[in-house]
Enzyme design. Structure first.
Site, PDB file in Angstrom:
ATOM      1  N   CYS A 186       0.824  -1.219   0.000  1.00 16.45           N
ATOM      2  CA  CYS A 186       0.000   0.000   0.000  1.00 16.45           C
ATOM      3  C   CYS A 186       0.853   1.262   0.000  1.00 16.45           C
ATOM      4  CB  CYS A 186      -0.945  -0.001   1.201  1.00 16.45           C
ATOM      5  SG  CYS A 186      -0.124  -0.261   2.790  1.00 16.45           S
ATOM      6  N   HIS A 208      -2.616   7.021   2.804  1.00 13.76           N
ATOM      7  CA  HIS A 208      -1.162   7.129   2.913  1.00 13.76           C
ATOM      8  C   HIS A 208      -0.697   8.312   2.074  1.00 13.76           C
ATOM      9  CE1 HIS A 208      -1.117   3.513   5.112  1.00 13.76           C
ATOM     10  NE2 HIS A 208      -0.489   2.708   4.294  1.00 13.76           N
TER      11      HIS A 208
END
Length: 361
Positions: free
Chosen positions: A158, A251
């Protein structure tokens, strides 16, 4: 598609398994018919097994509540009920490798969210907009496994989703050096603030294993197939720090970059906003219409405003500007449990289906 493909989710009770279930509700191609988890959950309904641990913002889909959870270790039985599986099992790396190969050898394609097979030479690790051609290595993997339809494909970590797409969009300018700091949400650890109260108002400057993944995995995504294996790219050189921050989803990456050829800012932005790949060309169900958006405002991208861009499947870039030591610097943002985890795997499965690698048993 005349008839939906029957899907199983391995590790269905965990956070990523839950995200798979939420994303696949009413999917036009796929239907979740089987949920599998650890022996302690087996035999319960999915609703009973998850209990009060449902972590999604949307309610648990009615269609899965009464499904009886199967033992993920009962490979033959689980495999007999499905056309392919998504893997989000929570085990040790070697156990994950073994169980995913066991499913593949039952002639069941495995699309994995796990890291265990990301460096297996003949397992494609794919961001479908960037390197869908890496699925071609499945032919060689099947020879090794002795299968005709079973295989394993994985999506990358990710943490790289908020900057690796830029490297693909800018490939003609020769990205050669990156300094990256990622600011990673707590859902990346499978947590909510209820589970992890010490993260409120806190930053932890360490996430086990993330820095190596963030430095190396983009090179494999940008690599090429040689002699039945994926060989990683030599450039760019990447150094990274990964920081856990008090954010639930999203993120963010702060990136400094040098190029072999010196592009103009306007060229870089145009390449980002026009970048597309197989998912857009094939109009896959989960594909963002525009993969990368560029935001002109000085205070964007922001998690609260931009993490759900394109239903969490798009990437947001902003603050691209020349730097005093590097050529440019910018900020990237991606949804870590949608594009970065389950959603990225669903898009991989759609691409594999469109290319004929996944079909009805």
């Amino acid at each position: 598609m005349d008839q939906k493909l029957r899907v199983g989710i391995l590790g269905a009770t965990g956070m990523v398994g839950q995200r798979f279930i939420a994303l696949l509700e009413n999917h036009p191609w796929f239907e979740v018919v089987t949920v599998a988890a650890s022996p302690r959950s087996a035999g319960k309904t999915y609703e009973e097994a998850v209990g009060g641990r449902w972590k999604m913002d949307t309610p648990m889909p009615e269609g899965v509540k009464k499904l009886v959870v199967l033992n993920v270790n009962d490979v033959e039985h689980v495999a007999s009920t499905v056309d392919f599986v998504f893997s989000a099992v929570d085990m040790g790396k070697e156990e994950i490798k073994a169980i995913e190969e066991a499913y593949a050898k039952t002639e069941t394609p495995v699309v994995s969210n796990n890291s265990a097979h990301r460096w297996t030479p003949d397992v494609p690790m794919v961001v479908p907009e960037i390197n869908a051609d890496h699925f071609d290595v499945i032919v060689d993997q099947r020879k090794r496994l002795g299968t005709t339809r079973g295989f394993i494909a994985v999506k990358p970590n990710c943490s790289i989703q908020s900057y690796a797409p830029c490297l693909a969009a800018w490939r003609e300018f020769g990205p050669k050096e990156l300094v990256v700091t990622t600011y990673q949400a707590i859902s990346g650890a499978g947590k909510t603030f209820k589970d992890w109260p010490e993260m409120e108002g806190n930053i932890i400057p360490f996430i086990g294993g993330e820095e190596e993944k963030s430095e190396q995995e983009p090179l494999r995504v940008l690599g090429k197939i040689e002699n039945g294996e994926i060989v990683k790219a030599e450039l760019p050189k990447i150094t990274c720090q990964c920081v856990r921050v008090p954010v639930l989803n999203g993120h963010t990456a702060a990136v400094f970059i040098n190029f072999e050829k010196k592009p103009a800012k306007e060229q870089l932005i145009e390449k980002l906003t026009s970048f597309k790949g197989f998912p857009q060309e094939a109009e896959l169900p989960s594909a963002p219409k525009q993969f990368i958006q560029y935001l002109e405002e000085d205070n964007r991208p922001q998690v609260t405003l931009d993490v759900d861009y394109e239903k969490g499947m798009g990437v947001s870039i902003g603050r691209l500007r020349e730097d005093s030591m590097y050529d440019f610097k910018f900020i990237g943002l991606s949804h870590n449990t949608v594009r970065g985890a389950a959603g990225g795997a669903v898009l991989c499965a759609e691409a594999l289906t469109a290319k004929g690698y996944i079909a009805k048993k």
